[in-house]
Design an enzyme around this catalytic site. Structure first.
Site, short mmCIF file in Angstrom:
data_model
loop_
_atom_site.label_atom_id
_atom_site.label_comp_id
_atom_site.label_asym_id
_atom_site.label_seq_id
_atom_site.Cartn_x
_atom_site.Cartn_y
_atom_site.Cartn_z
N ASP A 177 0.62 -1.08 -0.17
CA ASP A 177 0.03 0.00 -0.04
C ASP A 177 0.92 1.40 -0.13
O ASP A 177 1.50 1.36 1.02
CB ASP A 177 -0.68 -0.07 1.22
CG ASP A 177 -2.04 0.92 1.10
OD1 ASP A 177 -2.51 1.26 0.27
OD2 ASP A 177 -2.11 1.76 2.18
N ASP A 202 -9.20 0.04 1.06
CA ASP A 202 -9.13 0.61 -0.35
C ASP A 202 -10.49 0.15 -1.26
O ASP A 202 -10.89 0.99 -1.83
CB ASP A 202 -7.97 -0.24 -1.26
CG ASP A 202 -6.69 0.49 -0.95
OD1 ASP A 202 -6.83 1.42 -0.11
OD2 ASP A 202 -5.52 0.08 -1.43
#
Ligand code: ADP
Ligand code: MG
Length: 538
Positions: free
Chosen positions: A62, A386
């Site tokens: 990430d 996300d």
């Protein structure tokens, strides 16, 4: 006046870099930040292992997590990190893309600087290109009307690919789409309604959506019932104890007095339980401690109690069950109690948790992540977030674009066409902006071990032939229609990435003077970056 005398206008300790040096130094830092995350982009992106000062490990793919953990100190690098934060806050995904674009915009600007093009021309061109790119994005996006849930699931799957959540992406997309649908109110989606909690037990496949709240607390005594149907819940912010026993001074002259004192104390504690009983409450969540005597009587009355419940959980419970958080037992009445269908202690792993299901407010949801290790669960949590961000943004804004680099190639093509209408040097800046967008498909290909130049050439050819959705599908390693293959992304992510990356690039390009007070840190040196020394800097 002696004009040989130097004049100091700044404290001696200030380190100053001006003009070209300042600019190049900043561009270099920005590029390094972008390089640091680019290998994680896309389905075949690699993960990074970050080890902090005390040896704690994070394994992640990430963008924002990597940058935050790197704790960069160079001011321009910090500005780059800010982009990924904005991206995360505004849309919840696309952090790597945003940072990479900013880095590439600056790298390409350097070429123009080398051609002696003034920074103000470059920034003007970049601003223009950014506005145009967003217009083209609007034109190239389509709205989701039919098969909404199917499309939303594909969006989640696209977001999860390559995140270590690969094997569970079907299950996760199901959970996410269900969850978001339940909290949706018109176009309004408050993701705060969805709490994510982790239980180290079972496998990630057991991750599930619970209609209600889960708190990481067990009942205080095993003599209490482990399950209560139709609970009437008290949320209490104080301790169920006698106040400040240390300060109480008592003088006792005979054993009877001691007994009397102890009885009185016990009666006061017992009284607390009777007050709870009197308003027909059978569950109490207490933010502070609960005295042993109180625990004993609560259990005797069949009341379920948890102690030291976190403040955030208390607030969450209030919202979910409709209970009011109270601080005085005397003041609680039946209207202040919360309702649900069931309160139950559940044990999967080592530590039992309390599930409060079927809450009065149906929007209170919990995603309970299971998994064998904290590292895995942490990465799953990031992947879930996300996905949640993506689905929420598509529901709000309703527009989607093809992924796999398709939209970037299309925007780049349109920007280049547009640049032909511009005069001289600005044209070059818009073209460099267009080139920067190609960095996304190029990197997707590169990370998958494909030849980036071949892929880019082929992609551009397809787009020139009008195949607007042609992207590089990393599963088949072929150029394919991204929409058809279900590689779909929210338009808003791309829009935000374009805005924030161009804003920061423009801001950094406008700087030609860096004044760093030595006490403020490392004097503008990019310490804390993991790749060792910096070429050309002492
Ligand atoms: P970000 O932090 O920018 O979201 P990711 O690592 O999540 O970065 O990668 C997102 C990129 O991966 C997007 O450009 C998306 O279109 C692309 N992508 C996702 N799935 C595929 C696929 N199957 N083939 C090619 N590209 C894909
Ligand atoms: Mg992503």
């Amino acid at each position: 006046m002696n004009d040989k005398q130097p004049i100091y206008i700044l404290p001696e300790s200030t380190e100053r870099t001006i003009g070209k040096d300042a600019q190049r130094n900043n561009i270099l830092a920005a590029k390094l930040v972008s390089d640091a995350v680019k290998t994680t982009l896309g389905p075949k992106g690699m993960d990074k292992m970050l080890v902090d000062g005390v040896g704690d490990i994070t394994v992640t793919n990430d963008g924002i997590t990597i940058l935050e953990k790197m704790e960069m100190e160079h001011p321009a690098a910090k500005m780059m990190v800010e982009i990924s934060k904005t991206q995360e806050e505004e849309v919840g995904d696309g952090t790597t893309t945003a940072v990479m674009l900013a880095g590439k915009l600056l790298e390409n600007a350097e070429k123009l600087l080398d051609m002696k093009i003034h920074p103000t021309i470059i920034t003007k061109g970049y601003n223009l290109a950014s506005e145009k790119a967003k217009e083209f994005l609007e034109e190239s996006s389509i709205s989701v009307n039919e098969n909404k849930n199917e499309i939303l699931k594909k969006i989640v799957t696209t977001a999860m690919t390559g995140k270590g959540a690969e094997t569970v992406k079907e299950r996760f997309s199901e959970i996410i789409v269900n969850a978001v649908n339940q909290i949706q109110e018109g176009n309004n989606i408050d993701l705060n309604n969805i709490k994510i909690i982790k239980d180290k037990s079972n496998g990630i496949n057991d991750t599930r959506l619970i209609r209600g709240v889960v708190i990481d607390k067990e009942r205080v005594s095993i003599d209490m019932p482990s399950k209560i149907n139709n609970p009437k819940i008290i949320l209490f912010s104080e301790a169920l104890e006698l106040k400040n026993p240390d300060e109480t001074k008592i003088s006792i002259s005979n054993p009877n007095q001691l007994q009397e004192f102890m009885d009185r104390e016990e009666n006061m504690l017992k009284e607390m339980v009777y007050k709870i009983k009197a308003i027909n409450a059978n569950v109490i969540f207490c933010q502070k401690g609960i005295d042993d005597v109180v625990q004993y009587y609560l259990a005797k009355e069949g009341i379920y109690a948890c102690r030291r419940v976190a403040k955030s959980d208390m607030e969450n419970l209030a919202r979910a069950t409709g209970a009011k958080i109270m601080s005085k037992l005397n003041e609680i009445s039946e209207e202040d109690l919360g309702k649900a269908e069931i309160v139950e202690e559940v044990k999967h792993g080592e530590d039992p948790m309390t599930y409060i299901q079927g809450c009065e407010n149906p929007k209170a949801l919990t995603i309970l992540i299971h998994g064998g290790s904290n590292h895995v669960m942490d990465e799953m949590e990031r992947a879930l977030k996300d996905g949640l961000g993506d689905v929420a943004s598509v529901i709000k804004d309703g527009r989607i674009v093809p992924g796999a680099g398709a939209i970037e190639v299309e925007l780049s093509k349109k920007l280049k066409e547009f640049s032909n209408s511009l005069p001289g040097r600005e044209q070059l800046a818009v073209q460099e902006f267009a080139n920067a967008l190609e960095f996304i498909p190029v990197t997707l290909a590169e990370n998958a071990g494909l030849d980036p130049i071949d892929i880019l050439t082929e992609l551009k050819a397809k787009h020139d032939q009008g195949e607007k959705n042609a992207g590089i599908n990393i599963f088949t390693n072929k150029i394919e229609d991204a929409f058809e293959k279900g590689i779909i992304e929210p338009a808003k992510i791309k829009k935000q990435a374009i805005s924030s990356s161009s804003e920061v690039a423009v801001m950094i390009l406008r700087i030609d003077d860096v004044l760093a007070s030595k006490s403020s840190g490392k004097g503008g040196m990019p310490a804390g970056m993991p790749m060792g020394g910096y070429p050309g800097m002492e």
